[in-house]
Design an enzyme around this catalytic site. Structure first.
Site, PDB file in Angstrom:
ATOM      1  N   CYS A 177       0.864  -1.181   0.000  1.00  0.00           N
ATOM      2  CA  CYS A 177       0.000   0.000   0.000  1.00  0.00           C
ATOM      3  C   CYS A 177       0.900   1.232   0.000  1.00  0.00           C
ATOM      4  CB  CYS A 177      -0.875  -0.048   1.249  1.00  0.00           C
ATOM      5  SG  CYS A 177      -1.922   1.415   1.473  1.00  0.00           S
ATOM      6  N   CYS A 190      -1.088   3.834  -6.587  1.00  0.00           N
ATOM      7  CA  CYS A 190      -1.958   3.179  -5.595  1.00  0.00           C
ATOM      8  C   CYS A 190      -2.141   1.754  -6.092  1.00  0.00           C
ATOM      9  CB  CYS A 190      -3.298   3.903  -5.504  1.00  0.00           C
ATOM     10  SG  CYS A 190      -4.553   2.990  -4.573  1.00  0.00           S
TER      11      CYS A 190
HETATM   12  N1  DGL Z   1      -3.997   0.614  -2.063  1.00  0.00           N
HETATM   13  C1  DGL Z   1      -3.585   1.729  -1.317  1.00  0.00           C
HETATM   14  C2  DGL Z   1      -2.400   2.465  -1.889  1.00  0.00           C
HETATM   15  O1  DGL Z   1      -1.610   1.876  -2.587  1.00  0.00           O
HETATM   16  C3  DGL Z   1      -4.550   2.642  -0.667  1.00  0.00           C
HETATM   17  C4  DGL Z   1      -5.909   2.851  -1.170  1.00  0.00           C
HETATM   18  C5  DGL Z   1      -6.735   3.463  -0.082  1.00  0.00           C
HETATM   19  O2  DGL Z   1      -7.070   2.751   0.841  1.00  0.00           O
HETATM   20  O3  DGL Z   1      -6.991   4.675  -0.137  1.00  0.00           O
HETATM   21  O4  DGL Z   1      -2.210   3.622  -1.606  1.00  0.00           O
END
Ligand code: DGL
Length: 283
Positions: A76, A199
């Site tokens: 993430c 993301c």
């Molecule tokens: N998948 C996450 C990222 O790479 C975050 C998405 C979220 O929960 O806002 O930032």
């Protein structure tokens, strides 16, 4: 104490990190993985640092106590930006790999020297992102766009009982709005010819993004480099499983969610071809 037979822990605010898990499984086919999707608390990107740090600390502690993980992959970008430094301080012996938007490879790849970056508000507002951008801004102009609502829309689209066509239309509209504000995409001078998916959720709507930016724009994510980095760290410390120690298919992956089990089962099946019985509710 973790041993080479211990699993690798992977977590994300939700299902986005499955894209990183997929790359990890490709690069480290003999390893065992424990994945936590914090979908009950997603999205992280619009929550603020303190909340993301607290969730990241809790999940890491759970992974250590209940699974004795030998390494942690923060799949993430938002959690990496907010929490990786604190987690490294709290867990000095644990190898921790984070995910950051692929600004460096994008700067190297771009011919127009104009690179688009889409990510969460949390990522683009972070000091880590500012440092990363400054390090590569000499030759490259970065057009950065926070995509509020997009990770949430991708999460929602996997929940049971949804209207798939309505979800797809909502995702398409969000992508179209955000990309339109960034400028023109293509290979001509001053156009954005490289788009960084900052993301881990966004790779799951790559087809929608591709249709909007056209075939001549490169889309970059960081799942494979992160998997390779994880391999290198474990290799350097003698913590890789040997091929003969590879777990069976039903042991290779254990997926947990703080959100709806059926949503994780759907995403794991749809995107990774994993059977539903590997998924369970998190404590
Ligand atoms: N998948 C996450 C990222 O790479 C975050 C998405 C979220 O929960 O806002 O930032």
């Amino acid at each position: 104490m973790p041993s080479p037979l211990s699993p690798i822990g992977v977590f994300d605010s939700g299902i986005g990190g499955l894209s990183v898990l997929q790359a990890l499984r490709d690069v480290l086919p003999h390893e065992q993985f424990v994945y936590i999707a914090d979908s009950g608390n997603a999205p992280y990107g619009e929550r603020g640092d303190a909340f993301v740090q607290q969730r990241s600390a809790y999940i890491t502690q759970q992974m250590r106590e209940h699974h004795d993980i030998k390494a942690l992959v923060i799949a993430c970008n938002t959690a990496t930006a907010a929490a990786i430094e604190g987690l490294r301080e709290q867990h000095p012996g644990l190898p921790i790999v984070g995910v950051e938007p692929a600004l460096k490879p994008a700067a190297q790849l771009s011919q127009t020297h104009v690179v688009g970056v889409i990510a969460t508000q949390g990522t683009v507002s972070s000091s880590r992102f500012a440092t990363l951008q400054a390090a590569h801004a000499t030759q490259t102009r970065f057009v950065v766009q926070a995509c509020n609502g997009l990770a949430r829309a991708i999460e929602d689209s996997t929940r049971p009982g949804r209207d798939a066509a309505a979800d797809a239309a909502h995702i398409q509209a969000l992508c179209q709005t955000y990309l339109a504000t960034m400028g023109s995409f293509g290979p001509q001078p001053d156009q954005i010819d490289t788009l960084v998916l900052g993301c881990t959720h966004y790779i799951f709507v790559a087809d929608t993004l591709r249709a909007l930016v056209g075939d001549q724009v490169s889309l970059l994510d960081t799942a494979t480099p992160v998997a390779r980095r994880t391999y290198s760290l474990l290799h350097a410390t003698g913590m890789l499983r040997k091929p003969a120690q590879a777990p069976g298919a039903d042991q290779a992956c254990s997926l947990m969610t703080t959100g709806e089990l059926k949503a994780l089962q759907y995403a794991a099946a749809q995107w990774l071809g994993l059977p539903p019985q590997l998924c369970q509710a998190a404590d």
